[in-house]
Write an enzyme that holds these catalytic residues in place. Structure first.
Site, PDB file in Angstrom:
ATOM      1  N   ASP A  42      19.578  60.591 -32.494  1.00 44.14           N
ATOM      2  CA  ASP A  42      18.697  59.800 -33.358  1.00 44.14           C
ATOM      3  C   ASP A  42      19.154  58.333 -33.408  1.00 44.14           C
ATOM      4  O   ASP A  42      18.420  57.469 -33.872  1.00 44.14           O
ATOM      5  CB  ASP A  42      18.752  60.359 -34.801  1.00 44.14           C
ATOM      6  CG  ASP A  42      17.558  61.237 -35.134  1.00 44.14           C
ATOM      7  OD1 ASP A  42      16.521  61.098 -34.467  1.00 44.14           O
ATOM      8  OD2 ASP A  42      17.680  62.060 -36.062  1.00 44.14           O
ATOM      9  N   LYS A  96       9.510  69.309 -32.442  1.00 45.96           N
ATOM     10  CA  LYS A  96      10.679  68.984 -31.623  1.00 45.96           C
ATOM     11  C   LYS A  96      11.068  70.189 -30.755  1.00 45.96           C
ATOM     12  O   LYS A  96      11.397  70.046 -29.582  1.00 45.96           O
ATOM     13  CB  LYS A  96      11.846  68.542 -32.525  1.00 45.96           C
ATOM     14  CG  LYS A  96      11.618  67.137 -33.072  1.00 45.96           C
ATOM     15  CD  LYS A  96      12.523  66.753 -34.222  1.00 45.96           C
ATOM     16  CE  LYS A  96      12.053  65.403 -34.783  1.00 45.96           C
ATOM     17  NZ  LYS A  96      12.763  64.979 -35.983  1.00 45.96           N
ATOM     18  N   GLN A 155      17.420  66.982 -39.705  1.00 44.20           N
ATOM     19  CA  GLN A 155      16.119  66.509 -40.176  1.00 44.20           C
ATOM     20  C   GLN A 155      16.241  65.934 -41.583  1.00 44.20           C
ATOM     21  O   GLN A 155      16.718  66.608 -42.494  1.00 44.20           O
ATOM     22  CB  GLN A 155      15.107  67.674 -40.153  1.00 44.20           C
ATOM     23  CG  GLN A 155      13.688  67.263 -40.449  1.00 44.20           C
ATOM     24  CD  GLN A 155      13.095  66.350 -39.379  1.00 44.20           C
ATOM     25  OE1 GLN A 155      13.247  66.573 -38.192  1.00 44.20           O
ATOM     26  NE2 GLN A 155      12.424  65.296 -39.811  1.00 44.20           N
TER      27      GLN A 155
END
Ligand code: NAP
Length: 283
Positions: free
Chosen positions: A119, A52, A96
């Protein structure tokens, strides 16, 4: 031989578009910023976070990593999220998952400002997706849709079967296929006669988490097969939920693992962060 849907190629196209739009924003003095929080030392999470960060560099974003020890308390994590919610340099916040035991993932997701929830896991964004009025789409299902569009695979009127009903893949995947007028069936571990259902699918999406679970006997001749799974086979090699070698000659198109859905997830994360930045800056 089926069309092999090239996730690396499509993701590179998405990232290039994001890079171009970012360059325009930079000229106005605006730089999209993504904060990634990683707690503990899970090796798979470390790989994802590094990828990322690399993608942020490629497209020209500010990227900040917060690597916290596994001993971090829930309150410390929530305090960091709160700080980032108020940080004007940061447009997107990603924590995460999975978090180490003892930390409440749901509470962390709910603490992220919906405007910075790139997200699209926050309940408010999930609700918006349900009613078809959203700012962000969850990265993996949206990546799948982008691949279908890129290969001109139409969903309208098709029988679509999704194997898996997780909140991050299966359920939103079904919703996005429904938005494009597919006739969608969601299956899971309690589904009876699973292969009878999957064999009906014009578009079959596997999001199970079991190596090479979907064999040729579960796939209709000429189907489009999308493999979301990321698993290790007996020899430790990365593989999907679909037995690629067995299925590839039976279908019209198929995504490989690696090089299929995986790269798309990160490309959509970049797209979502750019969108968050534009919304927050009214541009
Ligand atoms: P998850 O939360 O574990 O969900 C798995 C789903 O598969 C569940 O709904 C489960 O059913 C269903 N399932 C399990 N065994 C089954 C069986 N024998 N028959 C039918 N359904 C079965 O996993 P996830 O987070 O959705 O992830 C799925 C896979 O995608 C994993 O391999 C993960 O690593 C991968 N993934 C990849 C990306 C990417 O970027 N490529 C992103 C996210 C996830 P129940 O609900 O009944 O238990």
């Amino acid at each position: 031989m089926a069309i092999i849907i090239d996730g690396k190629k499509v993701s590179a196209e998405v990232k290039e578009q994001v890079r171009l739009e970012t360059a325009q924003l930079l000229q106005k003095g605006i730089r999209p910023g993504l904060a990634v929080i990683i707690v503990g030392d899970d090796p798979a999470s470390r790989v994802y976070v590094n990828n990322k960060k690399k993608a942020c560099e490629t497209v020209g974003f500010l990227s900040r990593e917060y690597a916290l020890p596994a001993t971090t308390t829930q309150q410390e994590l929530l305090d960091l999220v709160k700080e980032l919610n108020n940080d004007r340099e940061i447009n997107g916040i990603l924590c995460q998952l999975p978090l180490p035991q003892g930390l409440d993932e749901k509470a962390v997701i709910e603490a992220i400002s919906p405007l910075k929830d790139v997200d699209a896991f926050h309940a408010s964004n999930v609700g918006k997706i349900m009613i078809g009025d959203y700012d962000f789409l969850p990265c993996t299902p949206a990546g799948v849709m982008e691949m279908l569009h890129s290969y001109n695979i139409k969903v309208e009127g098709k029988k679509c079967v999704v194997i898996g009903r997780s909140n991050i893949v299966g359920k939103p995947m079904a919703m996005l296929l429904l938005h494009e007028n597919g006739t969608v069936t969601i299956t899971h571990s309690r589904t009876k006669n699973l292969s009878e259902v999957t064999k009906e699918a014009d578009i079959l999406v596997a999001a199970i988490g079991r190596a090479k679970f979907v064999g040729a006997d579960m796939v209709k001749e000429g189907a489009v097969v999308i493999d979301v799974g990321m698993n290790r086979d007996e020899s430790g090699k990365l593989c999907g939920d679909v037995d690629f070698e067995e299925v590839k000659d039976k279908c019209y198109a198929i995504t490989p693992v690696p090089g299929g859905v995986g790269p798309m997830t990160i490309a959509i994360l970049m797209k979502n962060t750019l969108k968050a930045c534009k919304i927050q800056n009214n541009c």
